[in-house]
Write an enzyme that holds these catalytic residues in place. Structure first.
Site, short mmCIF file in Angstrom:
data_model
loop_
_atom_site.label_atom_id
_atom_site.label_comp_id
_atom_site.label_asym_id
_atom_site.label_seq_id
_atom_site.Cartn_x
_atom_site.Cartn_y
_atom_site.Cartn_z
N TRP A 64 0.82 -1.21 0.00
CA TRP A 64 0.00 0.00 0.00
C TRP A 64 0.86 1.27 0.00
CZ3 TRP A 64 -1.20 3.38 4.47
CH2 TRP A 64 -0.36 3.15 5.57
N ASP A 65 2.16 1.11 0.21
CA ASP A 65 3.07 2.26 0.19
C ASP A 65 2.92 3.06 -1.10
OD1 ASP A 65 3.85 0.36 2.06
OD2 ASP A 65 5.98 0.62 1.73
N GLU B 184 1.85 -1.15 13.59
CA GLU B 184 1.94 -2.61 13.68
C GLU B 184 2.45 -3.08 15.03
OE1 GLU B 184 2.69 -3.58 8.95
OE2 GLU B 184 4.40 -3.11 10.25
N LYS C 274 4.75 2.51 16.23
CA LYS C 274 5.74 2.28 15.18
C LYS C 274 5.74 3.40 14.15
CE LYS C 274 7.10 -1.15 11.71
NZ LYS C 274 6.69 -2.35 10.95
N GLN C 275 4.55 3.85 13.75
CA GLN C 275 4.45 4.88 12.72
C GLN C 275 3.12 5.61 12.85
OE1 GLN C 275 4.14 1.60 9.60
NE2 GLN C 275 2.98 3.21 8.57
#
Length: 751
Positions: free
Chosen positions: A351-352, A480, A584-585
């Protein structure tokens, strides 16, 4: 931080062979041309630890899934890009002893990647008694002839020495990440200078790929002594003498063709034809073509930074590697997270592409390149319906990892729970339409994709009768470091938005409702979900809650952690990570980035100040989103800090994982951080800028394509300069004030 490579505006180079971090050096000096690419491996023998890797776009293998305990719905195979023929390999022997820097005594080592021209250079001098023999290597993968890789070797010496060179086409290669340690290749044909191989049969109905290579040599002061053939290898052998006034020059040209472009039985013949077409061109002429092609790309893609060489190098390195991976020439391909630089993540599509890469390609390449990225997903819509059926759901579920559109990843919490990626496909259509003003894709192919995804969300939600709202349980958001949560705010928000945007578009193109089989009853159900979707929020804190139980955690900032705890994914157990508050992000903040125009500045501030301190940025996709939001909130120092992290993520090995390959898809983040962050570009309702100038920079400048226009934007202490280089006059906004742009305009820089 001790850097592994020197800081230079147009080069990445080192004068040290770092045997402990050889894999890191190989990753950073990777080359590619969109068709094929390779890690920065040595041509000659290197017997110490390294990761040999050459990869061909679209050539992959379905490796049978290997898990500890099978779950219904698991993909049967894990698709992965496979290590391809090592056509670079040379065995160089001098005075009867093979050259091998793992064991040689040497001096004057140099390894450098020329970003401006797309050329890798290396040289060193080996010391044998009183002899000093210098070997200089140069190679490139051609932008003008996609099937060509050219290698040039020069050998000089202070004394007479005998030289033998064995040149290989070597397909005795394996993947380090093979699930069952299989060799993925079998021999088809071989001849002098040519080798044809094919991927081994598989049980999943995936095509077998055939690859051919033809090598041609031009030499000075060497003689040809014949060739040898083995099952998966062909060699051509040369010998000669080097002396003080007799240099050896050895040029190797390799043409690689595949069954993706030609009939299986024709691949070698086509490679030889292509090789013959280049006979009249010298190495220097081929090199000049390469240099000119890269200069043409840089003409409009370059971001110029004055005031920080390390920041300049970072953005150019990232743009170079991005365009080495994908430039839109082949609509069948996409942008793998590692590109041609390593095996991790299987080299497949994530999906990046839609969430991070599309904006850059919209602004820096022809509009058709971005449209090709959308078409890629449209062509895989039937497979997306298949993926949803595998999970017992209606509609279309785009895969987390894929080559064909069928899900081929085997981690449960990603494959089945990280479903926010499905909305990214629709967001890409939305962003393309907003940016280009082209509604033709939206009306036709786009609505088919959107309807499939909307139907998925309408089935995936459930109605909580006790609360009178729709919820989504059992998901993993972009963070994640939390699995199987209920009501991830971003996922719920995206589901609601997809249903709303699809319904709105169907009302605009009402004739399509019947074609797509959409009834008023189905639209009414979508409306009910839109109006009653649960979005967790804490009114007291004024934040959107990442998921139902996030605030029950022991909340603390990353600054409270011991230095040796980081990175968490290399120092903590997975159980400890999942129970922690550390992120994480961007997760909630990803939503604020996606729909930036729908939230107040205060909402953005409260959420940023709550979540960013708990974010470890251990995903390469994380720093840029935070940098963009920090810039908007006038947290300029934080924005610059996070830009440096995304721009130099691999160059400085921030996450201690660059040896596995570069973080290609996240490399767009450095460009996004400058253009959408520092320059504050927004395109929700026209073109807007809110620029600031980082303290240590004197100026920065870039180009963008926008709706048939080419613009040049420069931000300096003197002010904001915008030039219209091509296209019709337009209206744009700077610092919330509208300006008419006919040729150029200047606006004072707001402090």
């Amino acid at each position: 931080m001790k850097r592994k490579f020197a800081v230079d505006p147009w080069k990445v180079y080192t004068t040290t062979l770092d045997k402990e971090d050889k894999r890191l050096q190989e990753s950073i000096t990777s080359l590619g041309n969109g068709y094929m690419g390779m890690r920065g491996n040595f041509e000659e023998t290197y017997s110490a630890d390294h990761h040999q890797g050459i990869y061909l776009g679209g050539v992959w293998y379905p490796d049978k899934t290997r898990v500890g305990w099978w779950k219904n719905g698991y993909p049967e195979y894990f698709g992965k890009v496979i290590n391809a023929m090592n056509f670079l390999r040379l065995q160089i022997t001098i005075d009867g002893k093979e050259v091998d820097l793992a064991t040689e005594q040497y001096e004057d080592f140099y390894l450098g990647l020329d970003l401006q021209h797309g050329i890798l250079q290396r040289h060193y001098t080996i010391l044998r008694g009183g002899k000093k023999i210098t070997l200089a290597f140069e190679r490139f993968v051609s932008l003008t002839t996609k099937e060509l890789c050219a290698v040039n070797v020069k050998i000089t010496s202070n004394q007479k020495a005998k030289v033998e060179i064995i040149s290989y086409l070597d397909n005795e290669v394996t993947n380090e990440d093979a699930n069952y340690d299989e060799m993925f290749w079998q021999s088809i044909a071989k001849e002098e200078g040519g080798l044809v191989v094919q991927t081994i049969p598989n049980a999943f109905g995936i095509e077998q790929f055939t690859v051919a290579a033809n090598m041609d040599h031009r030499v000075q002061n060497l003689s040809y002594s014949g060739h040898n053939e083995e099952e998966l290898q062909v060699t051509m052998n040369f010998f000669g003498e080097v002396d003080v006034d007799t240099a050896i020059e050895f040029e190797k040209r390799i043409i690689v063709t595949t069954s993706r472009d030609y009939k299986e039985k024709e691949v070698l013949a086509k490679a030889k034809e292509k090789q013959a077409s280049l006979q009249s061109l010298s190495y220097q002429e081929l090199k000049e073509q390469q240099e000119n092609a890269w200069l043409e790309r840089w003409k409009y893609a370059d971001v110029e930074i004055e005031g920080s060489v390390e920041d300049q190098q970072g953005i150019r390195f990232n743009l170079f590697q991005l365009f080495s991976t994908y430039y839109g020439e082949d609509a069948r391909l996409n942008i793998g997270p590692k590109g041609f630089t390593g095996e991790k993540y299987g080299g497949a599509t994530y999906w990046d592409t839609e969430a991070y890469c599309l904006p850059l390609y919209l602004a820096l390449t022809d509009q058709k390149v971005a449209r090709n990225l959308l078409e890629y997903r449209f062509q895989q819509l039937p497979q997306a319906y298949h993926n949803a059926r595998q999970q017992g759901l209606k509609g279309a579920l785009y895969p987390m990892v894929t080559f064909t559109g069928v899900e081929c990843h085997n981690e449960w919490e990603i494959t089945f729970e990280e479903i926010h990626r499905n909305a990214a496909m629709v967001y890409a259509i939305y962003r393309y339409t907003l940016y280009t003003g082209d509604t033709s894709y939206l009306e036709h192919e786009g609505l088919e994709v959107m309807t499939g995804v909307a139907r998925f969300w309408a089935d995936r939600v459930h109605y909580a009768k006790n609360k009178g709202v729709y919820m989504i349980h059992g998901v993993t958001g972009p963070n994640e470091y939390e699995n199987n949560v209920n009501n991830n705010w971003l996922t719920n928000r995206l589901a609601k938005w997809v249903l709303s945007y699809t319904k709105e578009t169907l009302n605009t193109y009402a004739y399509r409702k019947e074609e797509l089989g959409i009834s008023e009853a189905e639209l009414a159900k979508w409306t009910d979900i839109i109006e009653h979707m649960y979005e967790p929020k804490d009114e007291e804190k004024g934040i959107f809650v990442q998921h139902d139980t996030f605030l029950d955690k022991d909340l603390m900032p990353v600054s409270d952690l011991a230095k040796e705890d980081l990175p968490l994914n290399q120092n903590w157990s997975w159980d400890k990570i999942l129970r922690s508050c550390f992120i994480k992000q961007a997760d909630v903040l990803q939503g604020l980035y996606y729909f930036n125009n729908e939230f107040t500045l205060e909402e953005k501030r409260r959420n940023f100040e709550f979540y960013e301190p708990m974010t470890v940025h251990e995903s390469s996709l994380s720093p840029c989103i935070h940098a963009i939001l920090a810039a908007e909130l006038k947290k300029n120092e934080k924005a610059v800090e996070l830009y440096k992290r995304t721009a130099r993520l691999d160059l400085d090995n921030y996450n201690n994982d660059t040896e596995d390959g570069l973080h290609i898809t996240s490399m767009t983040g450095s460009w996004l951080s400058i253009v959408e962050g520092f320059a504050g570009m927004r395109t929700f309702d026209g073109l807007h800028f809110q620029p600031f100038l980082p303290t240590e920079w004197k100026q920065y400048a870039f180009h963008i394509n926008y709706r048939g226009r080419l613009l040049f934007i420069k931000v300096s202490e003197a002010g904001v300069e915008v030039q219209l280089l091509e296209g019709k006059p337009m209206v744009l906004s700077i610092y919330d004030k509208e300006y008419s742009l006919e040729n150029e305009l200047y606006v004072p820089l707001e402090k």
